[in-house]
Design an enzyme around this catalytic site. Sequence first.
Site, PDB file in Angstrom:
ATOM      1  CG  HIS A  67      -2.013   0.995   1.177  1.00 58.52           C
ATOM      2  ND1 HIS A  67      -3.275   0.651   0.736  1.00 58.52           N
ATOM      3  CD2 HIS A  67      -2.066   2.318   1.472  1.00 58.52           C
ATOM      4  CE1 HIS A  67      -4.057   1.728   0.780  1.00 58.52           C
ATOM      5  NE2 HIS A  67      -3.344   2.752   1.222  1.00 58.52           N
ATOM      6  CG  ASP A 146     -11.081   4.427   4.730  1.00 54.53           C
ATOM      7  OD1 ASP A 146     -10.554   5.331   5.401  1.00 54.53           O
ATOM      8  OD2 ASP A 146     -10.800   4.219   3.531  1.00 54.53           O
ATOM      9  NE  ARG A 153      -9.038  11.492   6.999  1.00 54.85           N
ATOM     10  CZ  ARG A 153      -8.200  10.562   6.522  1.00 54.85           C
ATOM     11  NH1 ARG A 153      -8.633   9.342   6.255  1.00 54.85           N
ATOM     12  NH2 ARG A 153      -6.934  10.846   6.318  1.00 54.85           N
ATOM     13  CB  SER A 168      -7.611   5.783   6.421  1.00 55.65           C
ATOM     14  OG  SER A 168      -7.809   5.612   5.052  1.00 55.65           O
ATOM     15  CE  LYS A 172      -7.948   2.375   2.853  1.00 61.18           C
ATOM     16  NZ  LYS A 172      -8.033   3.662   2.215  1.00 61.18           N
TER      17      LYS A 172
HETATM   18  N1  URA Z   1      -4.426   6.600   1.838  1.00 61.18           N
HETATM   19  C1  URA Z   1      -5.481   6.038   2.486  1.00 61.18           C
HETATM   20  O1  URA Z   1      -5.892   4.926   2.169  1.00 61.18           O
HETATM   21  N2  URA Z   1      -6.053   6.740   3.467  1.00 61.18           N
HETATM   22  C2  URA Z   1      -5.635   7.964   3.863  1.00 61.18           C
HETATM   23  O2  URA Z   1      -6.183   8.525   4.794  1.00 61.18           O
HETATM   24  C3  URA Z   1      -4.546   8.541   3.176  1.00 61.18           C
HETATM   25  C4  URA Z   1      -3.949   7.833   2.164  1.00 61.18           C
END
Ligand code: URA
Length: 419
Positions: A67, A146, A153, A168, A172
């Site tokens: 990620h 999220d 946000r 966040s 995930k």
């Molecule tokens: N990437 C994400 O998945 N969430 C965030 O809050 C910022 C970057």
Amino acid sequence: MSEEEIKFVVRAISNGSVPDYQISAWAMAVYFQGMNNREIRDLTLAMAYSGDIVDLSFIEGIKVDKHSTGGVGDKTTMVVVPLVAAADVPVVKMSGRGLGHTGGTIDKFESIPGFRVEKDFNELVEQVNKIKAAVVSQTGSLVPADKKLYAIRDVTATVDSIPLIASSVMSKKIAAGAQAIVLDVKVGSGAFTKSCEEAFELARTMVEIGKGVGRKVVAVLSDMSQPLGKMVGNALEVREAIDCLHGKGPSDLEELSLTLAAHMLLLGGKCSYFDRAFEYARELLLSGKGLNKFREMVSAQGGNLQYEIGSYGLPEAGIKMEVRAERRGYVYRLDAYEVGRTAMYLGAGRERLGDKINHAVGIELCKKIGDFVDRGDILAVVHADNRERVETARERLQSIYRLASEPVESTPLIISTVK
Ligand code: URA
């Protein structure tokens, strides 16, 4: 906040029982007050369990995920996933779309004609058991909290908060089910963490959360003060990723991709130390095995590319306009955020969720930090479909490129690793 209070907030975000303005007020409070580690962990877990938890036990082997915290020109997933899969490490990559100035992997893959980013679970398992790789869009049932919170946000200037980013990302990753995770934490103007201190804190927080729930996690801090590689824009980035898999990519993209792939090979148990894993990743790239895996994955997901032609059959913009240097000098600044905003203005990204994007448009950066330019040299090429926008983008790029009279060192790409 107690664990109960945090669970209450997350439930309210997911089921819509509290109005958005109250959630915004809560996000703003977190933004200004921060959270302690226990609160961040509770928030992450409550979010992870707000929807489905993917069970990857039907896929053989150690599943490794990756990620990035988001940047400009970051097409590493398209290089890294096939390289790692070519070593028989299974990768189920669930990715998102771009929002704001940052690009999203799913939008990039969708610029490949016919490529399907949605697969039902059984099809996904079958594909990964067969060819070891898949890149699919996150479904709505994965961390719904999220999805909702991120959208709030984004419009309340509360994205760049360490507790909110960490929860966040990690919610995930936990819900997506991989046993091992490599995080690419971006640092600089094009990232959500602008300074090394903030990026270190974010990396340490995410690694701790992951380890706390029994996952193996490594975070690489990488530079995002200038865009990664030369291409910014969806189809252009796919083209550059394929070039890279041909061994003809820009050196920064290749270095970061091999570094991330090496950490994934280590976590996937294919090598026992980093230097060997990096060499192995390079062998997979130079032998063409990574490219073959990319081709296999694209065709398994319905994509059609023509590998024998320069554009690979990807959509191309109708107008290409050069941006030329007005004086000689050395590039000392190429602000990633500004380049990302300019690409977005051309139609490569969306202002709001649901906006349609143009896959063909974007920017080709012919010079990067540290390069010498003579007066009249081509700094960049704007790829556009609209005459008015191409001219504005050209002017913007002219001012985004900052030149110094003395030679400048290029910025280091890999800043650190947090385990
Ligand atoms: N990437 C994400 O998945 N969430 C965030 O809050 C910022 C970057």
